[in-house]
Design an enzyme around this catalytic site. Structure first.
Site, PDB file in Angstrom:
ATOM      1  N   GLN A 128      38.146  43.916  39.774  1.00 23.85           N
ATOM      2  CA  GLN A 128      38.588  42.519  39.847  1.00 23.85           C
ATOM      3  C   GLN A 128      37.432  41.608  40.251  1.00 23.85           C
ATOM      4  O   GLN A 128      36.937  41.712  41.379  1.00 23.85           O
ATOM      5  CB  GLN A 128      39.721  42.386  40.873  1.00 23.85           C
ATOM      6  CG  GLN A 128      40.278  40.983  40.978  1.00 23.85           C
ATOM      7  CD  GLN A 128      41.272  40.850  42.110  1.00 23.85           C
ATOM      8  OE1 GLN A 128      40.993  41.271  43.233  1.00 23.85           O
ATOM      9  NE2 GLN A 128      42.423  40.271  41.840  1.00 23.85           N
ATOM     10  N   GLY A 129      37.042  40.716  39.375  1.00 22.68           N
ATOM     11  CA  GLY A 129      35.956  39.772  39.666  1.00 22.68           C
ATOM     12  C   GLY A 129      36.519  38.384  39.898  1.00 22.68           C
ATOM     13  O   GLY A 129      36.357  37.499  39.049  1.00 22.68           O
ATOM     14  N   SER A 131      36.733  36.859  43.606  1.00 25.68           N
ATOM     15  CA  SER A 131      36.070  36.208  44.751  1.00 25.68           C
ATOM     16  C   SER A 131      34.593  35.950  44.482  1.00 25.68           C
ATOM     17  O   SER A 131      33.924  36.733  43.802  1.00 25.68           O
ATOM     18  CB  SER A 131      36.167  37.086  46.000  1.00 25.68           C
ATOM     19  OG  SER A 131      37.497  37.411  46.271  1.00 25.68           O
ATOM     20  N   SER A 163      35.845  45.499  44.374  1.00 23.14           N
ATOM     21  CA  SER A 163      36.108  46.900  44.730  1.00 23.14           C
ATOM     22  C   SER A 163      35.758  47.823  43.569  1.00 23.14           C
ATOM     23  O   SER A 163      36.045  47.504  42.408  1.00 23.14           O
ATOM     24  CB  SER A 163      37.584  47.084  45.098  1.00 23.14           C
ATOM     25  OG  SER A 163      37.923  46.268  46.189  1.00 23.14           O
ATOM     26  N   GLU A 249      49.517  41.696  42.236  1.00 26.07           N
ATOM     27  CA  GLU A 249      48.683  42.296  43.289  1.00 26.07           C
ATOM     28  C   GLU A 249      49.401  42.258  44.639  1.00 26.07           C
ATOM     29  O   GLU A 249      49.367  43.211  45.408  1.00 26.07           O
ATOM     30  CB  GLU A 249      47.349  41.554  43.367  1.00 26.07           C
ATOM     31  CG  GLU A 249      46.356  42.229  44.306  1.00 26.07           C
ATOM     32  CD  GLU A 249      44.995  41.541  44.344  1.00 26.07           C
ATOM     33  OE1 GLU A 249      44.859  40.435  43.795  1.00 26.07           O
ATOM     34  OE2 GLU A 249      44.070  42.128  44.934  1.00 26.07           O
TER      35      GLU A 249
HETATM   36  C1  LIG Z   1      38.814  45.591  51.269  1.00 22.69           C
HETATM   37  C2  LIG Z   1      38.668  44.366  50.420  1.00 22.69           C
HETATM   38  C3  LIG Z   1      38.650  44.506  49.052  1.00 22.69           C
HETATM   39  C4  LIG Z   1      38.501  43.373  48.252  1.00 22.69           C
HETATM   40  N1  LIG Z   1      38.437  43.549  46.894  1.00 22.69           N
HETATM   41  C5  LIG Z   1      38.249  42.486  46.100  1.00 22.69           C
HETATM   42  C6  LIG Z   1      38.121  42.658  44.694  1.00 22.69           C
HETATM   43  O1  LIG Z   1      38.184  43.772  44.176  1.00 22.69           O
HETATM   44  N2  LIG Z   1      37.912  41.567  43.941  1.00 22.69           N
HETATM   45  C7  LIG Z   1      37.843  40.309  44.473  1.00 22.69           C
HETATM   46  O2  LIG Z   1      37.708  39.360  43.715  1.00 22.69           O
HETATM   47  N3  LIG Z   1      37.939  40.110  45.810  1.00 22.69           N
HETATM   48  C8  LIG Z   1      38.139  41.170  46.632  1.00 22.69           C
HETATM   49  N4  LIG Z   1      38.222  40.992  48.003  1.00 22.69           N
HETATM   50  C9  LIG Z   1      37.980  39.657  48.557  1.00 22.69           C
HETATM   51  C10 LIG Z   1      39.192  38.980  49.167  1.00 22.69           C
HETATM   52  O3  LIG Z   1      40.074  38.517  48.172  1.00 22.69           O
HETATM   53  C11 LIG Z   1      38.663  37.847  50.048  1.00 22.69           C
HETATM   54  O4  LIG Z   1      37.919  38.428  51.109  1.00 22.69           O
HETATM   55  C12 LIG Z   1      39.771  37.002  50.629  1.00 22.69           C
HETATM   56  O5  LIG Z   1      40.409  36.269  49.613  1.00 22.69           O
HETATM   57  C13 LIG Z   1      39.244  36.022  51.718  1.00 22.69           C
HETATM   58  O6  LIG Z   1      38.172  35.292  51.235  1.00 22.69           O
HETATM   59  P1  LIG Z   1      36.805  35.188  52.086  1.00 22.69           P
HETATM   60  O7  LIG Z   1      36.395  36.578  52.446  1.00 22.69           O
HETATM   61  O8  LIG Z   1      35.855  34.379  51.281  1.00 22.69           O
HETATM   62  O9  LIG Z   1      37.185  34.451  53.421  1.00 22.69           O
HETATM   63  P2  LIG Z   1      37.341  32.874  53.617  1.00 22.69           P
HETATM   64  O10 LIG Z   1      38.130  32.324  52.484  1.00 22.69           O
HETATM   65  O11 LIG Z   1      35.994  32.308  53.864  1.00 22.69           O
HETATM   66  O12 LIG Z   1      38.224  32.800  54.916  1.00 22.69           O
HETATM   67  C14 LIG Z   1      37.667  32.900  56.238  1.00 22.69           C
HETATM   68  C15 LIG Z   1      38.791  32.699  57.236  1.00 22.69           C
HETATM   69  O13 LIG Z   1      39.328  31.357  57.106  1.00 22.69           O
HETATM   70  C16 LIG Z   1      40.731  31.414  56.914  1.00 22.69           C
HETATM   71  N5  LIG Z   1      41.147  30.351  56.002  1.00 22.69           N
HETATM   72  C17 LIG Z   1      40.548  29.990  54.856  1.00 22.69           C
HETATM   73  N6  LIG Z   1      41.233  28.993  54.261  1.00 22.69           N
HETATM   74  C18 LIG Z   1      42.310  28.748  55.039  1.00 22.69           C
HETATM   75  C19 LIG Z   1      43.408  27.821  54.956  1.00 22.69           C
HETATM   76  N7  LIG Z   1      43.539  26.973  53.932  1.00 22.69           N
HETATM   77  N8  LIG Z   1      44.344  27.857  55.938  1.00 22.69           N
HETATM   78  C20 LIG Z   1      44.230  28.710  56.983  1.00 22.69           C
HETATM   79  N9  LIG Z   1      43.199  29.586  57.121  1.00 22.69           N
HETATM   80  C21 LIG Z   1      42.265  29.609  56.155  1.00 22.69           C
HETATM   81  C22 LIG Z   1      40.979  32.770  56.289  1.00 22.69           C
HETATM   82  O14 LIG Z   1      42.318  33.196  56.499  1.00 22.69           O
HETATM   83  C23 LIG Z   1      39.961  33.644  57.015  1.00 22.69           C
HETATM   84  O15 LIG Z   1      40.472  34.047  58.250  1.00 22.69           O
HETATM   85  C24 LIG Z   1      38.379  42.096  48.827  1.00 22.69           C
HETATM   86  C25 LIG Z   1      38.402  41.950  50.218  1.00 22.69           C
HETATM   87  C26 LIG Z   1      38.534  43.079  51.015  1.00 22.69           C
HETATM   88  C27 LIG Z   1      38.556  42.894  52.501  1.00 22.69           C
END
Ligand SMILES: Cc1cc2nc3c(=O)[nH]c(=O)nc-3n(C[C@H](O)[C@H](O)[C@H](O)COP(=O)(O)OP(=O)(O)OC[C@H]3O[C@@H](n4cnc5c(N)ncnc54)[C@H](O)[C@@H]3O)c2cc1C
Length: 387
Positions: A128-129, A131, A163, A249
């Site tokens: 999945q691409g 993020s 992932s 998902e």
């Molecule tokens: C094990 C794992 C596997 C993953 N696999 C994939 C994958 O295969 N493909 C893919 O595309 N992505 C993947 N991800 C990414 C995942 O979707 C993102 O980490 C997730 O959406 C959060 O984005 P971020 O890490 O950029 O955090 P951010 O968006 O930067 O968030 C940081 C913090 O701010 C909070 N926050 C942000 N916006 C708000 C809001 N509007 N209101 C309240 N709080 C807020 C969040 O809850 C978090 O606590 C994976 C993540 C993990 C941990």
């Protein structure tokens, strides 16, 4: 859903149970979690066995290559495979649980014929691409650009947290086909593409987690040509298609793991009885609460699966309720496991210790708990949008 099982459903359960009893002893040993090529081979081998026995894509529609099973049969399948200790989808998570279902729901007949059979046979693995470094929770801010050039899109940008990207053949990729601007809100101008991971210009750089394994990767895209017929849905309509993918998902992708949690809970109780910790009433109460939460999650799963079937196969927003609660209960479970283990909780090689570390990621992956709470507040409870 009628909660009493029909004769057909009982027959289905017994047939599946007998098949599992035959084939599970023939499986090779589970591979080292750090060895992704071996994990891929193992997971795809299991998927092939399911396919050959007619259990692949059980609840997928028949015209998508599935068996068109009822929600009850689907739930029986999950219960029985977990009860028997069968492998879970593993590397086929994205293909089977959200990219495939999205293509089944949104793809053209030619796209369904092209991509779904190899997913069901375990021949092709998807990742999945979605993020990007500056687009996680705020996914609609993604910046990976796709410029139309004849019959292709030319894609440049980068993805993160992808992932098992290093063993994937295909990627469900979100790109921006119309730049953000005053006249174009960020949710518009996004397009969903099927990216071949071996295309020139794709570079995968694995990222190591605190558990020591490389569970995910950064993916860099440098003028990668993706044929226009690899687009699922219309150009610039990718946000709507993304909502379909995310509903799978969050809605149904984790359901097998609820049953797995119940099995771990039983094992925790057995271990606590053996090592004397069961005498602690606080621990017993804690395990009891988790058991009740797992039972409630399983009922919610039954409701979500039935509801998805009733509304044309695509799960609704109830998936966010499930995802939110499940990811938190899973963390509570492994916190309790650490207490049951006592000093053994420092043994990095113990399965529960590794699962405790990975449980931390569950409240982030597939949309953080804060984001799920926002969705529940706005789309289920009808509360006003936060600023
Ligand atoms: C094990 C794992 C596997 C993953 N696999 C994939 C994958 O295969 N493909 C893919 O595309 N992505 C993947 N991800 C990414 C995942 O979707 C993102 O980490 C997730 O959406 C959060 O984005 P971020 O890490 O950029 O955090 P951010 O968006 O930067 O968030 C940081 C913090 O701010 C909070 N926050 C942000 N916006 C708000 C809001 N509007 N209101 C309240 N709080 C807020 C969040 O809850 C978090 O606590 C994976 C993540 C993990 C941990």
């Amino acid at each position: 859903m009628d909660l009493a099982f029909t004769q057909d459903e009982e027959d289905f359960r017994h047939g599946l149970r007998a098949w599992l009893a035959d084939v599970l002893p023939t499986l090779p040993d589970r591979p080292d979690p750090a060895d992704w090529p071996a994990r891929r081979a193992y997971d795809c081998g299991w998927q092939r066995m399911l396919y050959d026995a007619g259990y692949a894509g059980l609840h997928w529609p028949k015209d998508a290559g599935g068996r068109g099973a009822t929600p009850t049969q689907h739930l029986i399948f999950l219960e029985e495979t977990e009860r028997a200790g069968a492998p879970y989808v593993g590397a086929n998570f994205v293909g089977l649980l959200h990219a495939g279902p999205t293509i089944a729901a949104e793809g053209t007949p030619a796209q369904r014929a092209r991509w779904l059979p190899p997913i069901l046979r375990g021949d092709q693995v998807w990742c999945q691409g979605f993020s990007e470094p500056d687009a996680g929770s705020d996914l609609a801010s993604l910046r990976t650009r796709a410029e139309r050039d004849g019959d292709s899109y030319v894609v440049s940008g980068s993805k993160i947290w992808t992932s098992h990207a290093e063993v994937a053949d295909w990627c469900e990729l979100l790109v921006r086909t119309t730049p953000m601007g005053p006249g174009t809100p960020k949710h518009r101008g996004i397009t969903w593409l099927a990216l071949p991971m071996d295309a020139p210009g794709v570079t995968v750089r694995p990222l190591r987690t605190l558990a020591g394994t490389a569970e995910f990767a950064e993916v860099f895209l440098d003028e990668v040509r993706v044929p226009v017929d690899h687009r699922i849905g219309a150009e610039n309509d990718g946000w709507r298609v993304t909502m379909v993918t995310l509903s799978f998902e969050r809605g149904t992708a984790f359901v097998g793991e609820v049953i797995a949690c119940r099995r771990v809970l039983e094992a925790l109780a057995r271990t606590a009885k053996a090592n004397g910790r069961w005498d602690d009433p606080v621990l017993r109460r804690r395990l009891g609460r988790i058991a009740a939460a797992c039972a409630a999650l399983w009922r919610l799963t039954q409701w979500n699966v039935s509801e998805a079937q009733r509304t044309g196969g695509v799960p609704g927003v109830g998936g966010s309720v499930f995802k939110l609660r499940f990811s938190e209960v899973r963390q509570e479970l492994y916190e309790a496991a650490a207490e049951v283990l006592g000093p053994d909780a420092l043994d990095a090689g113990h399965e529960w210790v590794a699962d405790r570390l990975s449980s931390l990621s569950y409240t982030i992956a597939a949309g953080t708990s804060q984001i799920q709470r926002n969705i529940v507040a706005e789309r289920i409870l009808g509360l006003p949008k936060g600023r």
